[in-house]
Design a protein around this motif. Structure first.
Motif, PDB file in Angstrom:
ATOM      1  N   ARG A  74       0.862  -1.197   0.000  1.00  9.36           N
ATOM      2  CA  ARG A  74       0.000   0.000   0.000  1.00  9.36           C
ATOM      3  C   ARG A  74       0.891   1.237   0.000  1.00  9.36           C
ATOM      4  O   ARG A  74       1.714   1.404   0.902  1.00  9.36           O
ATOM      5  CB  ARG A  74      -0.909  -0.031   1.218  1.00  9.36           C
ATOM      6  CG  ARG A  74      -1.897   1.114   1.347  1.00  9.36           C
ATOM      7  CD  ARG A  74      -2.887   0.788   2.456  1.00  9.36           C
ATOM      8  NE  ARG A  74      -3.790   1.901   2.773  1.00  9.36           N
ATOM      9  CZ  ARG A  74      -4.808   1.831   3.630  1.00  9.36           C
ATOM     10  NH1 ARG A  74      -5.056   0.698   4.267  1.00  9.36           N
ATOM     11  NH2 ARG A  74      -5.573   2.876   3.868  1.00  9.36           N
ATOM     12  N   ILE A  75       0.741   2.068  -1.015  1.00  6.98           N
ATOM     13  CA  ILE A  75       1.542   3.285  -1.147  1.00  6.98           C
ATOM     14  C   ILE A  75       0.587   4.452  -1.371  1.00  6.98           C
ATOM     15  O   ILE A  75      -0.294   4.408  -2.222  1.00  6.98           O
ATOM     16  CB  ILE A  75       2.515   3.201  -2.344  1.00  6.98           C
ATOM     17  CG1 ILE A  75       3.318   1.902  -2.315  1.00  6.98           C
ATOM     18  CG2 ILE A  75       3.455   4.406  -2.345  1.00  6.98           C
ATOM     19  CD1 ILE A  75       4.149   1.680  -3.571  1.00  6.98           C
ATOM     20  N   GLY A  76       0.795   5.529  -0.633  1.00 10.91           N
ATOM     21  CA  GLY A  76      -0.064   6.695  -0.830  1.00 10.91           C
ATOM     22  C   GLY A  76      -0.690   7.183   0.475  1.00 10.91           C
ATOM     23  O   GLY A  76      -0.178   6.904   1.552  1.00 10.91           O
ATOM     24  N   ASN A  77      -1.822   7.943   0.382  1.00  7.90           N
ATOM     25  CA  ASN A  77      -2.703   7.848  -0.775  1.00  7.90           C
ATOM     26  C   ASN A  77      -2.102   8.546  -1.994  1.00  7.90           C
ATOM     27  O   ASN A  77      -1.092   9.230  -1.898  1.00  7.90           O
ATOM     28  CB  ASN A  77      -4.094   8.392  -0.466  1.00  7.90           C
ATOM     29  CG  ASN A  77      -4.167   9.909  -0.328  1.00  7.90           C
ATOM     30  OD1 ASN A  77      -3.196  10.625  -0.507  1.00  7.90           O
ATOM     31  ND2 ASN A  77      -5.336  10.417  -0.008  1.00  7.90           N
ATOM     32  N   LYS A 129     -12.790   8.259   3.058  1.00  8.19           N
ATOM     33  CA  LYS A 129     -13.728   8.685   2.028  1.00  8.19           C
ATOM     34  C   LYS A 129     -12.965   9.123   0.783  1.00  8.19           C
ATOM     35  O   LYS A 129     -11.829   9.589   0.856  1.00  8.19           O
ATOM     36  CB  LYS A 129     -14.595   9.839   2.540  1.00  8.19           C
ATOM     37  CG  LYS A 129     -15.514   9.462   3.700  1.00  8.19           C
ATOM     38  CD  LYS A 129     -16.349  10.665   4.146  1.00  8.19           C
ATOM     39  CE  LYS A 129     -17.285  10.283   5.285  1.00  8.19           C
ATOM     40  NZ  LYS A 129     -18.109  11.448   5.751  1.00  8.19           N
ATOM     41  N   SER A 130     -13.593   8.970  -0.355  1.00  8.60           N
ATOM     42  CA  SER A 130     -13.024   9.470  -1.609  1.00  8.60           C
ATOM     43  C   SER A 130     -12.956  11.004  -1.531  1.00  8.60           C
ATOM     44  O   SER A 130     -13.855  11.632  -0.964  1.00  8.60           O
ATOM     45  CB  SER A 130     -13.908   9.036  -2.776  1.00  8.60           C
ATOM     46  OG  SER A 130     -13.397   9.497  -3.991  1.00  8.60           O
ATOM     47  N   PRO A 131     -11.906  11.646  -2.026  1.00  6.87           N
ATOM     48  CA  PRO A 131     -10.811  11.125  -2.857  1.00  6.87           C
ATOM     49  C   PRO A 131      -9.561  10.749  -2.069  1.00  6.87           C
ATOM     50  O   PRO A 131      -8.482  10.646  -2.651  1.00  6.87           O
ATOM     51  CB  PRO A 131     -10.516  12.324  -3.757  1.00  6.87           C
ATOM     52  CG  PRO A 131     -10.714  13.507  -2.851  1.00  6.87           C
ATOM     53  CD  PRO A 131     -11.866  13.132  -1.946  1.00  6.87           C
ATOM     54  N   HIS A 132      -9.714  10.547  -0.765  1.00  6.62           N
ATOM     55  CA  HIS A 132      -8.542  10.308   0.078  1.00  6.62           C
ATOM     56  C   HIS A 132      -8.197   8.828   0.208  1.00  6.62           C
ATOM     57  O   HIS A 132      -7.322   8.464   0.991  1.00  6.62           O
ATOM     58  CB  HIS A 132      -8.783  10.876   1.482  1.00  6.62           C
ATOM     59  CG  HIS A 132      -9.294  12.283   1.485  1.00  6.62           C
ATOM     60  ND1 HIS A 132      -8.548  13.348   1.049  1.00  6.62           N
ATOM     61  CD2 HIS A 132     -10.503  12.791   1.865  1.00  6.62           C
ATOM     62  CE1 HIS A 132      -9.251  14.466   1.158  1.00  6.62           C
ATOM     63  NE2 HIS A 132     -10.444  14.150   1.650  1.00  6.62           N
ATOM     64  N   ASN A 133      -8.867   7.962  -0.546  1.00 10.14           N
ATOM     65  CA  ASN A 133      -8.717   6.522  -0.327  1.00 10.14           C
ATOM     66  C   ASN A 133      -8.143   5.774  -1.518  1.00 10.14           C
ATOM     67  O   ASN A 133      -8.299   4.560  -1.634  1.00 10.14           O
ATOM     68  CB  ASN A 133     -10.066   5.906   0.049  1.00 10.14           C
ATOM     69  CG  ASN A 133     -11.107   6.049  -1.057  1.00 10.14           C
ATOM     70  OD1 ASN A 133     -10.919   6.830  -1.995  1.00 10.14           O
ATOM     71  ND2 ASN A 133     -12.197   5.314  -0.955  1.00 10.14           N
ATOM     72  N   ALA A 134      -7.457   6.470  -2.416  1.00 11.56           N
ATOM     73  CA  ALA A 134      -6.838   5.805  -3.573  1.00 11.56           C
ATOM     74  C   ALA A 134      -5.378   5.488  -3.259  1.00 11.56           C
ATOM     75  O   ALA A 134      -4.626   6.360  -2.810  1.00 11.56           O
ATOM     76  CB  ALA A 134      -6.934   6.676  -4.815  1.00 11.56           C
ATOM     77  N   TYR A 135      -4.978   4.256  -3.515  1.00  7.32           N
ATOM     78  CA  TYR A 135      -3.614   3.807  -3.231  1.00  7.32           C
ATOM     79  C   TYR A 135      -3.090   2.985  -4.407  1.00  7.32           C
ATOM     80  O   TYR A 135      -3.842   2.575  -5.299  1.00  7.32           O
ATOM     81  CB  TYR A 135      -3.579   2.962  -1.948  1.00  7.32           C
ATOM     82  CG  TYR A 135      -3.979   3.732  -0.724  1.00  7.32           C
ATOM     83  CD1 TYR A 135      -3.034   4.392   0.049  1.00  7.32           C
ATOM     84  CD2 TYR A 135      -5.317   3.825  -0.341  1.00  7.32           C
ATOM     85  CE1 TYR A 135      -3.398   5.123   1.174  1.00  7.32           C
ATOM     86  CE2 TYR A 135      -5.700   4.551   0.778  1.00  7.32           C
ATOM     87  CZ  TYR A 135      -4.729   5.195   1.530  1.00  7.32           C
ATOM     88  OH  TYR A 135      -5.105   5.934   2.637  1.00  7.32           O
ATOM     89  N   ALA A 136      -1.785   2.750  -4.377  1.00  6.50           N
ATOM     90  CA  ALA A 136      -1.151   1.871  -5.349  1.00  6.50           C
ATOM     91  C   ALA A 136      -0.371   0.815  -4.584  1.00  6.50           C
ATOM     92  O   ALA A 136      -0.053   0.983  -3.405  1.00  6.50           O
ATOM     93  CB  ALA A 136      -0.218   2.659  -6.268  1.00  6.50           C
ATOM     94  N   SER A 137      -0.039  -0.262  -5.263  1.00  2.00           N
ATOM     95  CA  SER A 137       0.814  -1.295  -4.669  1.00  2.00           C
ATOM     96  C   SER A 137       2.067  -1.439  -5.522  1.00  2.00           C
ATOM     97  O   SER A 137       2.069  -1.111  -6.717  1.00  2.00           O
ATOM     98  CB  SER A 137       0.076  -2.636  -4.597  1.00  2.00           C
ATOM     99  OG  SER A 137      -0.148  -3.159  -5.904  1.00  2.00           O
ATOM    100  N   GLY A 138       3.127  -1.946  -4.909  1.00  2.00           N
ATOM    101  CA  GLY A 138       4.362  -2.140  -5.657  1.00  2.00           C
ATOM    102  C   GLY A 138       4.177  -3.096  -6.820  1.00  2.00           C
ATOM    103  O   GLY A 138       4.609  -2.814  -7.950  1.00  2.00           O
ATOM    104  N   LYS A 139       3.525  -4.225  -6.562  1.00  2.00           N
ATOM    105  CA  LYS A 139       3.299  -5.195  -7.633  1.00  2.00           C
ATOM    106  C   LYS A 139       2.408  -4.610  -8.718  1.00  2.00           C
ATOM    107  O   LYS A 139       2.607  -4.864  -9.919  1.00  2.00           O
ATOM    108  CB  LYS A 139       2.673  -6.464  -7.057  1.00  2.00           C
ATOM    109  CG  LYS A 139       3.626  -7.277  -6.188  1.00  2.00           C
ATOM    110  CD  LYS A 139       2.966  -8.537  -5.658  1.00  2.00           C
ATOM    111  CE  LYS A 139       3.934  -9.350  -4.806  1.00  2.00           C
ATOM    112  NZ  LYS A 139       3.274 -10.570  -4.250  1.00  2.00           N
ATOM    113  N   GLY A 140       1.415  -3.817  -8.321  1.00  2.00           N
ATOM    114  CA  GLY A 140       0.529  -3.195  -9.297  1.00  2.00           C
ATOM    115  C   GLY A 140       1.267  -2.210 -10.182  1.00  2.00           C
ATOM    116  O   GLY A 140       1.049  -2.146 -11.394  1.00  2.00           O
ATOM    117  N   ILE A 141       2.177  -1.427  -9.574  1.00  2.00           N
ATOM    118  CA  ILE A 141       2.952  -0.462 -10.345  1.00  2.00           C
ATOM    119  C   ILE A 141       3.842  -1.187 -11.351  1.00  2.00           C
ATOM    120  O   ILE A 141       3.933  -0.797 -12.524  1.00  2.00           O
ATOM    121  CB  ILE A 141       3.792   0.427  -9.401  1.00  2.00           C
ATOM    122  CG1 ILE A 141       2.862   1.371  -8.623  1.00  2.00           C
ATOM    123  CG2 ILE A 141       4.826   1.223 -10.192  1.00  2.00           C
ATOM    124  CD1 ILE A 141       3.553   2.132  -7.521  1.00  2.00           C
TER     125      ILE A 141
END
Length: 368
Positions: free
Chosen positions: A120-123, A182-194
């Motif tokens: 989990r990276i971010g948001n 709550k959106s827009p504060h809940n968007a994340y990326a993952s290392g594998k996804g990137i």
């Protein structure tokens, strides 16, 4: 007669002295010769190289696995508001830039080469033009969730490779949303996804062949001490919303970050965010006509401050064009040298430069 006796006495003394020397020599020569002894000296064991298989990171100057040193980093946008905290992954970044956006809040772009295992990276938030130019200085793949109109114009120039949450071809691969915010504060990326998104877009995963790095670092055993610099135990860049500040820890040699009146914590490892080097870069700013969006041009030159080891010096900076790397110089005109470790760059509007605060001691800061 006396003269003859004197001469005779001298002759006798000379003869006796000579005899003594001869006797002494004979005596010494007559001594038993020492027996020869044979000493066997074993060949010393070769010293093990503590950095075998390693090379110095272009981001931090620290020793890392040699197989990773030419891997392109990512530059990922993060929101730095109370609603978004705690952030995930800041302690994995080698370089972080903090800069204001509209409404007086700040956003961060975290540049990291060691992210593949992060779940989990971010948001993750949207792009602004100056962050794109920062990413390009590191030959990084820029990761963001949307963009302003002006940001899109810069992205369309192709100055960086990017992964956007508004790009339907990669959005479900790279990004995900959580239910704890709550959106827009809940968007994340993952290392594998990137990594999967990079593969899907077909981006190069290695630095350009002519890329040699952004910073110059000293060796670990010859630290930069900024001799003659001013004491800087607590430093506070002027960002009125989150009011961040850094406190120097003599035991670790790191600046510890605080904001909103408390420790700034990375939720990945639940430890405080720290930096080895901090730079204040005073930059021009304006508002794009007819919009609320802040414009921070990074080309040109200006002034700033460099902090490391609890000390501070005044510096200048120069950036010749959008595709050039920003260079920082000391009062003698020499490019500054950093201590190995994380570097935190604060872009501070020139109109507010005098509102940043620097305290020589923690006692002085606590008494304010």
């Amino acid at each position: 007669m006396r003269r003859k006796k004197t001469v005779l006495a001298l002759v006798i003394l000379v003869i006796l002295a000579a005899a003594g020397v001869v006797i002494g020599i004979v005596y010494v020569r007559g001594q038993k010769e020492p027996e020869e002894s044979i000493v066997t000296v074993e060949d010393p064991e070769p010293m093990e190289d503590p950095h075998a298989g390693q090379a110095k990171s272009l981001l931090t100057g620290e020793w890392i696995d040699a197989s990773l040193v030419r891997n392109r980093p990512i530059a990922i946008m993060m929101e730095d508001t109370k609603a978004a905290l705690p952030l995930y992954g800041l302690n994995s970044a080698g370089v972080v830039y903090e800069a204001p956006v509209e409404g007086g809040i700040t956003r961060l772009v975290a540049i990291m080469e060691n992210y593949s295992d992060l779940e989990r990276i971010g948001n993750v938030r949207s792009c602004r033009p100056y962050y794109v130019y920062i990413a390009s200085e590191y030959d990084a793949i820029y990761v963001h969730y949307g963009q302003s109109v002006q940001g899109l114009e810069v992205l369309n120039t192709g100055i960086v490779d990017n992964l956007s949450g508004l790009d339907g071809s990669v959005e479900p691969t790279v990004f995900f949303r959580t239910s704890d915010r709550k959106s827009p504060h809940n968007a994340y990326a993952s290392g594998k996804g990137i990594l999967a998104g990079i593969a899907k877009k077909g981006y190069d995963t290695a630095y350009a062949e002519d890329y040699t790095g952004h910073w110059t670092f000293t060796d670990e055993d010859v630290p930069v001490t900024l001799e003659g610099g001013a004491d800087a135990a607590v430093i506070k860049p002027y960002y009125p919303y989150n009011e961040p500040y850094f406190v120097y820890n003599k035991d670790t040699g790191l600046y510890e970050r605080f904001q909103f009146g408390e420790e700034d914590i990375d939720a990945v490892d639940n430890s405080q965010v720290t930096a080895k080097n901090i730079i204040f870069q005073f930059v021009p700013s304006s508002i794009y006509s007819g919009t609320q969006y802040l414009n921070i041009p990074l080309n040109g030159s200006g002034e700033g401050k460099f902090f490391t080891g609890g000390k501070m010096i005044d510096i200048t900076w120069e950036k010749a064009s959008n595709s050039d790397i920003t260079r920082y110089y000391d009062a003698a005109g020499n490019e500054i040298v950093l201590n190995p470790g994380k570097t935190w760059v604060c872009l501070i509007q020139r109109s507010y430069r005098d509102r940043s605060e620097i305290y020589a001691t923690t006692e002085e800061f606590e008494a304010q």
